[in-house]
Enzyme design. Sequence first.
Site, PDB file in Angstrom:
ATOM      1  N   THR A  11       0.870  -1.190   0.000  1.00  0.00           N
ATOM      2  CA  THR A  11       0.000   0.000   0.000  1.00  0.00           C
ATOM      3  C   THR A  11       0.899   1.229   0.000  1.00  0.00           C
ATOM      4  OG1 THR A  11      -0.209   0.199   2.424  1.00  0.00           O
ATOM      5  CG2 THR A  11      -1.783  -1.253   1.297  1.00  0.00           C
ATOM      6  N   GLY A  12       0.511   2.227  -0.805  1.00  0.00           N
ATOM      7  CA  GLY A  12       1.365   3.403  -0.936  1.00  0.00           C
ATOM      8  C   GLY A  12       2.640   3.040  -1.671  1.00  0.00           C
ATOM      9  N   GLY A  13       2.467   2.553  -2.878  1.00  0.00           N
ATOM     10  CA  GLY A  13       3.639   2.084  -3.652  1.00  0.00           C
ATOM     11  C   GLY A  13       4.034   3.014  -4.789  1.00  0.00           C
ATOM     12  N   ILE A  17       9.420   5.232  -0.186  1.00  0.00           N
ATOM     13  CA  ILE A  17       9.777   3.906   0.348  1.00  0.00           C
ATOM     14  C   ILE A  17       8.970   2.804  -0.349  1.00  0.00           C
ATOM     15  CG2 ILE A  17       9.592   2.474   2.436  1.00  0.00           C
ATOM     16  CD1 ILE A  17      10.278   5.142   4.019  1.00  0.00           C
ATOM     17  N   TYR A 150       1.060  12.528  14.336  1.00  0.00           N
ATOM     18  CA  TYR A 150       1.780  11.552  13.498  1.00  0.00           C
ATOM     19  C   TYR A 150       2.463  10.484  14.364  1.00  0.00           C
ATOM     20  CZ  TYR A 150       5.223   9.760  10.119  1.00  0.00           C
ATOM     21  OH  TYR A 150       5.998   8.959   9.324  1.00  0.00           O
TER      22      TYR A 150
HETATM   23  N1  NAP Z   1      10.493   9.462   4.713  1.00  0.00           N
HETATM   24  C1  NAP Z   1      10.688   9.352   6.017  1.00  0.00           C
HETATM   25  O1  NAP Z   1      11.564  10.033   6.568  1.00  0.00           O
HETATM   26  C2  NAP Z   1       9.880   8.385   6.840  1.00  0.00           C
HETATM   27  C3  NAP Z   1      10.342   8.095   8.126  1.00  0.00           C
HETATM   28  C4  NAP Z   1       9.620   7.204   8.908  1.00  0.00           C
HETATM   29  C5  NAP Z   1       8.473   6.614   8.410  1.00  0.00           C
HETATM   30  N2  NAP Z   1       8.036   6.934   7.155  1.00  0.00           N
HETATM   31  C6  NAP Z   1       6.817   6.274   6.682  1.00  0.00           C
HETATM   32  O2  NAP Z   1       7.109   5.634   5.468  1.00  0.00           O
HETATM   33  C7  NAP Z   1       5.899   5.461   4.728  1.00  0.00           C
HETATM   34  C8  NAP Z   1       6.143   5.932   3.310  1.00  0.00           C
HETATM   35  O3  NAP Z   1       6.434   7.304   3.345  1.00  0.00           O
HETATM   36  P1  NAP Z   1       7.416   8.027   2.323  1.00  0.00           P
HETATM   37  O4  NAP Z   1       8.367   8.817   3.110  1.00  0.00           O
HETATM   38  O5  NAP Z   1       7.896   7.072   1.309  1.00  0.00           O
HETATM   39  O6  NAP Z   1       6.379   9.105   1.713  1.00  0.00           O
HETATM   40  P2  NAP Z   1       5.772   9.312   0.265  1.00  0.00           P
HETATM   41  O7  NAP Z   1       6.852   9.416  -0.736  1.00  0.00           O
HETATM   42  O8  NAP Z   1       4.831  10.464   0.424  1.00  0.00           O
HETATM   43  O9  NAP Z   1       4.947   7.986   0.009  1.00  0.00           O
HETATM   44  C9  NAP Z   1       3.712   7.787   0.610  1.00  0.00           C
HETATM   45  C10 NAP Z   1       2.952   6.773  -0.184  1.00  0.00           C
HETATM   46  O10 NAP Z   1       1.698   6.552   0.457  1.00  0.00           O
HETATM   47  C11 NAP Z   1       0.675   6.751  -0.477  1.00  0.00           C
HETATM   48  N3  NAP Z   1      -0.502   7.223   0.219  1.00  0.00           N
HETATM   49  C12 NAP Z   1      -0.656   8.289   1.026  1.00  0.00           C
HETATM   50  N4  NAP Z   1      -1.909   8.350   1.485  1.00  0.00           N
HETATM   51  C13 NAP Z   1      -2.561   7.291   0.962  1.00  0.00           C
HETATM   52  C14 NAP Z   1      -3.875   6.808   1.069  1.00  0.00           C
HETATM   53  N5  NAP Z   1      -4.815   7.422   1.805  1.00  0.00           N
HETATM   54  N6  NAP Z   1      -4.198   5.684   0.393  1.00  0.00           N
HETATM   55  C15 NAP Z   1      -3.277   5.032  -0.356  1.00  0.00           C
HETATM   56  N7  NAP Z   1      -2.024   5.447  -0.496  1.00  0.00           N
HETATM   57  C16 NAP Z   1      -1.671   6.572   0.167  1.00  0.00           C
HETATM   58  C17 NAP Z   1       1.218   7.715  -1.509  1.00  0.00           C
HETATM   59  O11 NAP Z   1       0.560   7.517  -2.730  1.00  0.00           O
HETATM   60  P3  NAP Z   1      -0.289   8.632  -3.527  1.00  0.00           P
HETATM   61  O12 NAP Z   1       0.241   9.972  -3.115  1.00  0.00           O
HETATM   62  O13 NAP Z   1      -0.024   8.294  -4.958  1.00  0.00           O
HETATM   63  O14 NAP Z   1      -1.689   8.382  -3.105  1.00  0.00           O
HETATM   64  C18 NAP Z   1       2.659   7.225  -1.601  1.00  0.00           C
HETATM   65  O15 NAP Z   1       2.736   6.122  -2.460  1.00  0.00           O
HETATM   66  C19 NAP Z   1       4.835   6.244   5.476  1.00  0.00           C
HETATM   67  O16 NAP Z   1       4.058   5.359   6.247  1.00  0.00           O
HETATM   68  C20 NAP Z   1       5.637   7.159   6.370  1.00  0.00           C
HETATM   69  O17 NAP Z   1       4.926   7.528   7.524  1.00  0.00           O
HETATM   70  C21 NAP Z   1       8.720   7.801   6.352  1.00  0.00           C
END
Ligand code: NAP
Length: 247
Positions: A11-13, A17, A150
Amino acid sequence: MNFTGKNVIITGGTTGIGLATAKAFINAGANVWITGRNAANLEKASAEINSPNLKKVVSDTSKMVDIEVLEKAFAESGEKLDVLFLNAGIAVFTPIEQTTEADFDAQFNTNVKGHYFTLQKLIPHLAYGSAVIFTSSTVATASNIGTSVYSSTKGALNKIAQIAANELADRKIRVNIVSPGPVQTPGLEHALPAEAKPHLAAATALQRLGDPDEIATTVLFLASDAASFITGTEIVADGGYLTYGLK
Ligand SMILES: NC(=O)c1ccc[n+]([C@@H]2O[C@H](COP(=O)([O-])OP(=O)(O)OC[C@H]3O[C@@H](n4cnc5c(N)ncnc54)[C@H](OP(=O)(O)O)[C@@H]3O)[C@@H](O)[C@H]2O)c1
């Protein structure tokens, strides 16, 4: 690691990440279903991955009806699910005094409720011996100002994952958590001002932000047989963020 013929849902691909992990599973031979909120982002990710083994499903994880769309799309494949990577997430950083109900609900609905019910709906499809991985965060442990909602979502997620590990152990389904520290993704760019990035990098022992590929390799490890005795726990992939200085 070899995942030839294995079926993976992420999910969220579409970015960050999730996208890096989709690429890694595809390169390891898996069939991968990715989700996101809109077709345009899914198309972009699909063009980047460019593999017949990638399937995409428009599914907003914060909406029950969309979780059912994902469940139906996978059910139609007639396959069993080997890896479920619950990764979709959003972050809005505000002090408690300025947090709106809308921002509170959006984060809990996406980061907690979405994961909870996606897991629930997909449990019947999980293969005996499959793996579930949740994306949490170091903020579930740290207590940084401005992150109350968060961080709470990630704390809740950790508890859900631990209990799921206990409930699903009889089917030999392992459930684990990957907790990234600061990782260079569109999500991080969106949640924080650019000037925050050097401070975040300096807050890690390794003095840098993580790369999404470094989280992907951790997820593949947790999904693999190499992690066959690991369940109900967390791997922190944070460059030493949690243990470097006081958090
Ligand atoms: N980057 C960091 O520093 C960090 C650190 C700790 C944890 N995380 C966690 O890692 C995960 C991925 O984050 P990321 O940093 O890779 O951010 P990102 O680039 O914004 O990716 C987030 C992904 O989630 C999807 N998404 C968001 N809301 C959604 C929804 N309601 N339904 C389905 N898909 C949804 C987005 O897809 P669309 O926009 O296409 O819908 C995107 O594919 C998250 O859970 C975040 O909390 C990130």
